[in-house]
Scaffold this active site. Structure first.
Site, PDB file in Angstrom:
ATOM      1  N   THR A  70       0.856  -1.172   0.000  1.00  0.00           N
ATOM      2  CA  THR A  70       0.000   0.000   0.000  1.00  0.00           C
ATOM      3  C   THR A  70       0.895   1.226   0.000  1.00  0.00           C
ATOM      4  OG1 THR A  70      -1.604   1.229   1.323  1.00  0.00           O
ATOM      5  CG2 THR A  70      -0.206  -0.298   2.526  1.00  0.00           C
ATOM      6  N   GLU A  88      -5.181  -2.564   4.540  1.00  0.00           N
ATOM      7  CA  GLU A  88      -4.775  -3.172   5.805  1.00  0.00           C
ATOM      8  C   GLU A  88      -5.848  -4.095   6.376  1.00  0.00           C
ATOM      9  OE1 GLU A  88      -4.279  -0.143   4.864  1.00  0.00           O
ATOM     10  OE2 GLU A  88      -2.304   0.576   5.461  1.00  0.00           O
ATOM     11  N   LYS A  93      -6.874  20.259  13.079  1.00  0.00           N
ATOM     12  CA  LYS A  93      -7.030  20.214  14.528  1.00  0.00           C
ATOM     13  C   LYS A  93      -6.873  21.626  15.051  1.00  0.00           C
ATOM     14  CE  LYS A  93      -5.465  15.833  13.523  1.00  0.00           C
ATOM     15  NZ  LYS A  93      -4.769  15.435  12.268  1.00  0.00           N
ATOM     16  N   TRP A 136     -11.769  18.952  15.961  1.00  0.00           N
ATOM     17  CA  TRP A 136     -11.370  18.434  14.655  1.00  0.00           C
ATOM     18  C   TRP A 136     -12.328  18.989  13.610  1.00  0.00           C
ATOM     19  CZ3 TRP A 136      -9.945  12.512  14.897  1.00  0.00           C
ATOM     20  CH2 TRP A 136      -8.800  12.358  15.699  1.00  0.00           C
TER      21      TRP A 136
END
Lengths: 562, 562
Positions: free
Chosen positions: B190, B337, B448, B453
């Site tokens: 990846t 993943e 942030k 967020w």
């Protein structure tokens, strides 16, 4: 030989043991408001199911139950049974699903053999319990289950309390631990014709894998759609019988509406099916026959009800009769030792296109095709796989990730079960060119004669077609020359008579057609008034074999050497 | 604490490791005559598939490949790729599915890092290979794949031969061994925005479990029936991309007809979909857009084609446009993943009954609901699970039985991935009251600011609704007081103008509506001619952040402190 590559996980990686608690994750995520229904008494949603499972787990822990302890359940099919199937294993304990239809002595044997510590008991079974509890060697406590509004906890036995009261006193949160996926989760007993009941057991890993494959088989096979997540499920196989075939775990994982009928009463089963919109059930042939025959069933249309049949062979007459009432029956095959799923009926796409509905029924009533991950062979006495010709018979032996790895504390019987690394089902079958498995007999009822295996079931079927025979049983009896020879008991139709020659002529036709070989024709036939049966109405072949000598000398019997 | 009960199996019991070979058992049993199709060139049935897998395994063994060896594949989607996905792991070796779209340097890196021993290579990639093979450190041999009738095996590289010739020379039987289910079966790489490609890997156990759950999700969820056994499957996600999302294993286990399209050519994809009756595919949004836009697509009706969308967010416009052409799109979420399946769109029964089709699309395009066995949380920077309110954002962290247990030979990155025992996806999301996961941003793109967020994606979406703005990108830039502050690049519509006040007023409306908080309004906005993009057309936020200072001083830029 070089080795496969096995890598150490990074230290922080989460090892993910396969545990029953994980089956609870998704149902509520998909359909939090779907209902769990118990008769006309209880109705709640998946959020409540999760909370009640946590409450039950906390109540069990407060009652001194911990990992490795065995908790038994004596109960009819209920939401409480479903809760117990999750909560007990989720705290690392083992649920022993007691077969309440066993004799008191057998129940005592299984309670002691399984080492039960606590028994959840429906108050209906208190009279039974009171007769046997003083023979229990490991039980410390009882927990009362009741449908009554005002349940009375008996004072003369060590009860920790009543189910609903105990749950109400506990927190709806419980932090369920991770542990080894090979931990035993469930146990129950299977009774043979001889000896004590034998304990089988299944691990968390096995039940998760069984659930996943069963979900795929019931949901993703176009041949036979049985249960998708919008279906409504009601078991009509007791939950103490092989995890109700594993379906409660599947239904819960997929967020399916579930209906639990308590003690089976045919009119109530019909009522629940109609009122709750039940679309999927499973049972043995005798139960669906009972349901279809009850008074209430005559007034309703069952259209859309799919019923999976196992336990005994499903015959075509029943399948067609059910179809007339809107019930689609299809067969599956498995046993207590196998969790249970091994095979399910499958009709190939070509057959679905080309065969009439009635012709397809022949495939829908067969044991069918082994499900994913199941390795299945039909083997002769030496363990050689038989050809897929629809004729060669042999014993079904299997491998799968969810088979009991032994009989509990029975090392010799365990090794017999697993001889040569294959689980021996004791069922005799053929496999045809399409791979369809058809059960022919139990191996102990097969007649081994002159190196051939003769199916007693098949022989009985053919003999029953003789116009003068109303009932028939065939067993193998010892023979110095041929090992065994078929011996038949027949009941004659009122006003008719049979003689050896006519039976021989009748069977010879099937020999000529190649359906049986000539060794299958019984040497000896005894005419009797009635044939011994077991308590559940099956032919009692053990008794027939034991009383063989009596029949030979019996009054009214005739001996033939056809 | 007491222990769970773990019992020794009886010595003869068959341990049943979960192995990819077992996924091959059932497809052929269900539908032996179903076809595997490759373009207009090859067509064979499941019996042949099984034989060819055995032949390939034998050919690999004859080429010196054994357990633990890594065999790479450079190939477009084909029946041969499917065969390799089984044969290579079934002999205990590891299939490295090379991403042929990586740069030559990256391919070289992955080949050496994975320790490839043999490479199966389509002759289309020979020119590429010839430019890099002398940098390979572990490769010993090559095996030629070709669509040509008369393939030419290059003499200047150590080729063991050509695929079809090698298969033809081998036996169609192979006795595949049992081994540890935790053996690595597959690996691939990846690529992030920085550093070298990272190797993920999956074991036999993980792939079997992924296959079973994916079968259940695609087949048994009534909300979203995607693939049952009678469906016809064609991948339009490259097989080198996360096992073609695992679907070839599912299709093969269930005996589904499979169509492999080779290199993707839009007109041919449409042709194959029509001619072979394809009902189920999966791809990224760009590919379905390309297909629906091609010439051939204008002449056909796609009715009945279900396409699962992953890889990037699926927007409603595309979903509705596809629907007009008869294509039912629905979203799923996962990553390299994670094998990849984590979530799939789900519409509850109530919503299906009560919402219009168009309103349901909002749920069909969401990342959706975690699938069975997946544990998923959205957590803040301290790892605290966020409430399910549809507003609180956090990083998605997961546990499941099929997540890569590390990056191969990258201990530090592995520990980052698995910090606190949860796999960190790097995706920022909300979960609403129904449990629906919606991806809001990549964590590296989240801003942030002042302990909050702010989703750069959401901010871009809202700013793009300003009538004078034609394109926009938002990144976080360092701020001494607030950690970070949003910085926006905007391209102005021809003939229009923007100023700070109008943008502020525009965004303030969404603050008042509660969709963003007031900290989300960018402090600084730069007007530019064009916004930097990556090679695949995504906003290049890395470059924007790197060039931030230039924008501040750039010509045509204006600074605002709204």
């Amino acid at each position: 030989m070089s080795q496969t590559r096995i890598l150490e996980p990074t230290p922080s990686a989460h090892p993910y043991p396969l545990l029953i608690k994980q089956l609870l994750l998704s149902g509520r995520r998909y359909e939090a408001n779907r209902e769990i229904v118990y008769r006309d008494q209880v109705r709640y949603d998946y959020n409540t199911l999760n909370e009640r499972i946590a409450r039950l787990a906390n109540a069990l822990k407060a009652s001194g139950i911990g990992p490795g302890d065995v908790v038994a359940v004596m109960e009819w099919d209920s939401h409480r049974y479903l809760e117990a199937m999750f909560a007990i294993p989720m705290i690392g304990a083992i649920i022993h699903t007691i077969n309440v239809r066993l004799s008191p002595d057998q129940i005592t044997y299984t309670v002691n053999h399984a080492e039960d510590k606590l028994i959840l008991v429906n108050d209906e079974f208190l009279p039974l319990l009171k007769g046997i509890h003083d023979q229990f060697t490991t039980v410390e406590n009882y927990l009362l289950i009741s449908d009554s509004d005002n349940p009375q906890v008996p004072a003369d036995l060590p009860f920790v309390g009543e189910y609903e009261a105990l749950l109400a006193a506990q927190s709806p949160d419980c932090d369920f631990p991770d542990f080894d996926e090979n931990s035993v989760a469930t146990t129950f007993y299977t009774t043979g014709t001889t000896g004590n009941p034998k304990g089988v057991y299944f691990t968390h890993r096995q039940l998760v894998l069984h659930t996943l494959v069963e979900t795929a088989v019931m949901g993703a096979l176009s041949s036979n759609p049985l249960m998708n997540s919008d279906d409504v499920y009601m078991p009509v196989t007791p939950m103490f019988h092989v995890h109700a075939w594993g379906v409660p775990y599947v239904a819960t994982m997929m967020g399916v509406k579930q209906v639990y009928p308590g003690r089976y009463e045919p009119d109530l089963l019909v009522e629940l099916q109609q009122r709750e919109g039940v679309t999927y059930s499973h049972c043995v042939p005798a139960i669906i026959q009972m349901i279809l025959g009850c008074a209430r069933a005559q007034e309703v249309d069952f259209k859309g009800w799919k019923v999976l049949i196992g336990g005994s062979a499903l015959n075509k007459g029943l399948a067609l009769a059910a179809q007339d009432k809107g019930v689609q029956l299809s067969a599956a095959y498995g046993m207590s030792e196998t969790c249970p799923l091994l095979c399910g009926a499958y009709v190939t796409e070509v057959m679905r296109e080309e065969l009439s509905d009635e012709a397809q029924v022949d495939y829908r009533i067969a044991a069918g095709t082994p499900v994913p991950l199941v390795q299945l062979q039909v083997v002769d006495a030496e363990g050689n796989a038989q050809p897929h010709d629809g004729v060669s018979v042999g014993e079904i032996v299997v491998r799968a990730p969810w088979l009991t790895q032994a009989y509990f504390k029975e090392p010799e019987k365990s090794e017999e079960l697993w001889a040569n690394g294959w689980l021996h089902t004791g069922d005799v079958a053929t496999i045809d060119g399409l791979g369809v498995v058809k059960i022919r007999d139990r191996i102990k009822d097969v007649i081994k004669t002159g190196g051939e295996w003769v199916s007693s079931l098949e022989l009985e079927g053919l003999m029953s077609l003789h116009p003068a025979i109303s009932e028939v049983a065939v067993v193998g009896v010892p023979d110095p020359q041929w090992d065994e020879r078929p011996f038949a008991l027949v009941v004659v139709q009122p006003g008719e008579a049979v003689d050896a020659t006519s039976v021989k002529e009748h069977l010879k036709r099937y020999v000529d057609e190649g359906r049986i070989n000539k060794w299958a024709i019984p040497t000896q036939i005894a005419v009797v008034e009635s044939i011994p049966k077991t308590s559940v109405g099956k032919l009692n072949k053990k008794q027939i074999r034991a009383e063989y000598a009596d029949y030979l000398n019996g009054e009214g019997a005739f001996l033939s050497s056809v």
